[in-house]
Design a protein around this motif. Structure first.
Motif, PDB file in Angstrom:
ATOM      1  N   UNK A  60       7.178 -14.229  29.796  1.00 23.10           N
ATOM      2  CA  UNK A  60       6.352 -15.201  30.506  1.00 23.10           C
ATOM      3  C   UNK A  60       5.715 -14.570  31.745  1.00 23.10           C
ATOM      4  N   UNK A  61       6.490 -13.809  32.478  1.00 26.78           N
ATOM      5  CA  UNK A  61       5.996 -13.130  33.679  1.00 26.78           C
ATOM      6  C   UNK A  61       4.837 -12.183  33.326  1.00 26.78           C
ATOM      7  N   UNK A  62       5.008 -11.395  32.272  1.00 30.13           N
ATOM      8  CA  UNK A  62       3.956 -10.450  31.862  1.00 30.13           C
ATOM      9  C   UNK A  62       2.667 -11.164  31.468  1.00 30.13           C
ATOM     10  N   UNK A  63       2.805 -12.398  30.984  1.00 30.58           N
ATOM     11  CA  UNK A  63       1.628 -13.147  30.540  1.00 30.58           C
ATOM     12  C   UNK A  63       1.132 -14.144  31.590  1.00 30.58           C
ATOM     13  N   UNK A  64       1.634 -14.020  32.807  1.00 30.29           N
ATOM     14  CA  UNK A  64       1.170 -14.856  33.895  1.00 30.29           C
ATOM     15  C   UNK A  64       1.540 -16.327  33.740  1.00 30.29           C
ATOM     16  N   UNK A  65       2.621 -16.601  33.017  1.00 29.98           N
ATOM     17  CA  UNK A  65       3.062 -17.975  32.798  1.00 29.98           C
ATOM     18  C   UNK A  65       4.320 -18.257  33.607  1.00 29.98           C
ATOM     19  N   UNK A  66       4.493 -19.480  34.029  1.00 30.84           N
ATOM     20  CA  UNK A  66       5.648 -19.858  34.833  1.00 30.84           C
ATOM     21  C   UNK A  66       6.915 -19.923  33.975  1.00 30.84           C
ATOM     22  N   UNK A  67       7.997 -19.450  34.543  1.00 34.86           N
ATOM     23  CA  UNK A  67       9.302 -19.561  33.883  1.00 34.86           C
ATOM     24  C   UNK A  67      10.094 -20.738  34.453  1.00 34.86           C
ATOM     25  N   UNK A  68       9.501 -21.501  35.344  1.00 36.52           N
ATOM     26  CA  UNK A  68      10.189 -22.667  35.902  1.00 36.52           C
ATOM     27  C   UNK A  68      10.543 -23.623  34.767  1.00 36.52           C
ATOM     28  N   UNK A  69      11.769 -24.079  34.759  1.00 38.17           N
ATOM     29  CA  UNK A  69      12.223 -25.000  33.725  1.00 38.17           C
ATOM     30  C   UNK A  69      12.715 -24.323  32.461  1.00 38.17           C
ATOM     31  N   UNK A  70      12.687 -22.986  32.410  1.00 40.27           N
ATOM     32  CA  UNK A  70      13.166 -22.262  31.239  1.00 40.27           C
ATOM     33  C   UNK A  70      14.662 -22.505  31.051  1.00 40.27           C
ATOM     34  N   UNK A  71      15.064 -22.832  29.849  1.00 39.53           N
ATOM     35  CA  UNK A  71      16.486 -22.924  29.508  1.00 39.53           C
ATOM     36  C   UNK A  71      16.671 -22.446  28.074  1.00 39.53           C
ATOM     37  N   UNK A  72      17.844 -21.929  27.818  1.00 42.05           N
ATOM     38  CA  UNK A  72      18.183 -21.459  26.474  1.00 42.05           C
ATOM     39  C   UNK A  72      19.540 -22.038  26.119  1.00 42.05           C
ATOM     40  N   UNK A  73      19.592 -22.766  25.008  1.00 35.49           N
ATOM     41  CA  UNK A  73      20.841 -23.349  24.518  1.00 35.49           C
ATOM     42  C   UNK A  73      21.301 -22.554  23.303  1.00 35.49           C
ATOM     43  N   UNK A  74      22.601 -22.367  23.189  1.00 34.34           N
ATOM     44  CA  UNK A  74      23.177 -21.677  22.038  1.00 34.34           C
ATOM     45  C   UNK A  74      24.246 -22.561  21.422  1.00 34.34           C
ATOM     46  N   UNK A  75      24.005 -23.015  20.214  1.00 33.08           N
ATOM     47  CA  UNK A  75      25.006 -23.751  19.445  1.00 33.08           C
ATOM     48  C   UNK A  75      25.588 -22.773  18.440  1.00 33.08           C
ATOM     49  N   UNK A  76      26.907 -22.814  18.258  1.00 34.89           N
ATOM     50  CA  UNK A  76      27.511 -21.851  17.343  1.00 34.89           C
ATOM     51  C   UNK A  76      28.631 -22.494  16.547  1.00 34.89           C
ATOM     52  N   UNK A  77      28.888 -21.889  15.398  1.00 33.43           N
ATOM     53  CA  UNK A  77      30.010 -22.323  14.569  1.00 33.43           C
ATOM     54  C   UNK A  77      30.838 -21.097  14.196  1.00 33.43           C
ATOM     55  N   UNK A  78      32.069 -21.362  13.864  1.00 34.37           N
ATOM     56  CA  UNK A  78      33.015 -20.298  13.557  1.00 34.37           C
ATOM     57  C   UNK A  78      33.265 -20.223  12.049  1.00 34.37           C
ATOM     58  N   UNK A  79      33.699 -19.067  11.602  1.00 31.06           N
ATOM     59  CA  UNK A  79      34.126 -18.856  10.223  1.00 31.06           C
ATOM     60  C   UNK A  79      35.522 -18.234  10.270  1.00 31.06           C
ATOM     61  N   UNK A  80      36.210 -18.296   9.181  1.00 29.16           N
ATOM     62  CA  UNK A  80      37.562 -17.735   9.088  1.00 29.16           C
ATOM     63  C   UNK A  80      37.594 -16.605   8.060  1.00 29.16           C
ATOM     64  N   UNK A  81      38.609 -15.811   8.134  1.00 31.41           N
ATOM     65  CA  UNK A  81      38.911 -14.735   7.156  1.00 31.41           C
ATOM     66  C   UNK A  81      37.763 -13.759   7.006  1.00 31.41           C
ATOM     67  N   UNK A  82      37.432 -12.969   7.954  1.00 34.77           N
ATOM     68  CA  UNK A  82      38.073 -12.896   9.260  1.00 34.77           C
ATOM     69  C   UNK A  82      37.478 -13.906  10.239  1.00 34.77           C
ATOM     70  N   UNK A  83      38.265 -14.237  11.245  1.00 34.40           N
ATOM     71  CA  UNK A  83      37.810 -15.163  12.289  1.00 34.40           C
ATOM     72  C   UNK A  83      36.638 -14.522  13.028  1.00 34.40           C
ATOM     73  N   UNK A  84      35.541 -15.266  13.120  1.00 28.53           N
ATOM     74  CA  UNK A  84      34.339 -14.708  13.751  1.00 28.53           C
ATOM     75  C   UNK A  84      33.331 -15.817  14.014  1.00 28.53           C
ATOM     76  N   UNK A  85      32.351 -15.514  14.840  1.00 34.30           N
ATOM     77  CA  UNK A  85      31.211 -16.403  15.012  1.00 34.30           C
ATOM     78  C   UNK A  85      30.378 -16.253  13.747  1.00 34.30           C
ATOM     79  N   UNK A  86      30.095 -17.378  13.102  1.00 37.76           N
ATOM     80  CA  UNK A  86      29.392 -17.362  11.823  1.00 37.76           C
ATOM     81  C   UNK A  86      27.897 -17.616  11.986  1.00 37.76           C
TER      82      UNK A  86
END
Length: 145
Positions: A60-86
């Motif tokens: 955004x900065x390189x393109x002259x755009x405002x980053x005000x209000x920028x947010x990033x959400x991460x939703x995740x789920x797990x798996x088993x055997x082996x236990x890991x982020x899926x």
């Protein structure tokens, strides 16, 4: 090469020293912790979201755009055997308008942040056991696992 040291504080609570910053990792109460901090897995997912956020902000900065209000959400789920982020689903919210011509390039930048690249091309992780062994004169032994 960077170095992070993680030390057990009590129970399942650990503190990491990252360039002088202290980060506490713990488990929820129902998992035997005191909930004094995020789990290592939550921090892993948060690092992915934080890395994407940084890359988007720079875009955004390189393109002259405002980053005000920028947010990033991460939703995740797990798996088993082996236990890991899926699955990790990243949602980027911008505080302002984004021209249609910049949508695909912005997503491409976010998908190529360092943490995402490190997952896509997995690093060579080597785990060793370093212990002081009471053999002779207290030799430091390293056993590769």
């Amino acid at each position: 090469m960077g170095r992070i040291l993680v030390v057990r504080e009590a129970g399942v609570r650990f503190t990491a020293d990252v360039r002088g910053h202290r980060v506490t990792y713990d488990q929820p109460i129902e998992a035997g912790g005191t909930d004094a901090g995020p789990t290592p897995t939550e921090s892993f997912v948060a690092s992915l979201a934080g890395c994407a956020a940084y890359y988007v902000e720079r875009f955004l900065e390189r393109h002259g755009l405002s980053a005000d209000g920028l947010s990033v959400a991460a939703d995740f789920s797990m798996a088993q055997h082996p236990s890991r982020v899926d699955v990790v689903e990243i949602t980027i919210e911008l505080g302002g308008e984004l021209p249609d011509a910049l949508r695909a390039p912005l997503l491409a930048v976010a998908q190529h942040c360092t943490v995402h690249n490190s997952i896509a091309a997995a690093p060579d992780v080597r785990i060793e056991l370093g212990t002081r062994v009471a053999r002779g004169a207290g030799v430091l032994s390293r056993l590769a696992l």
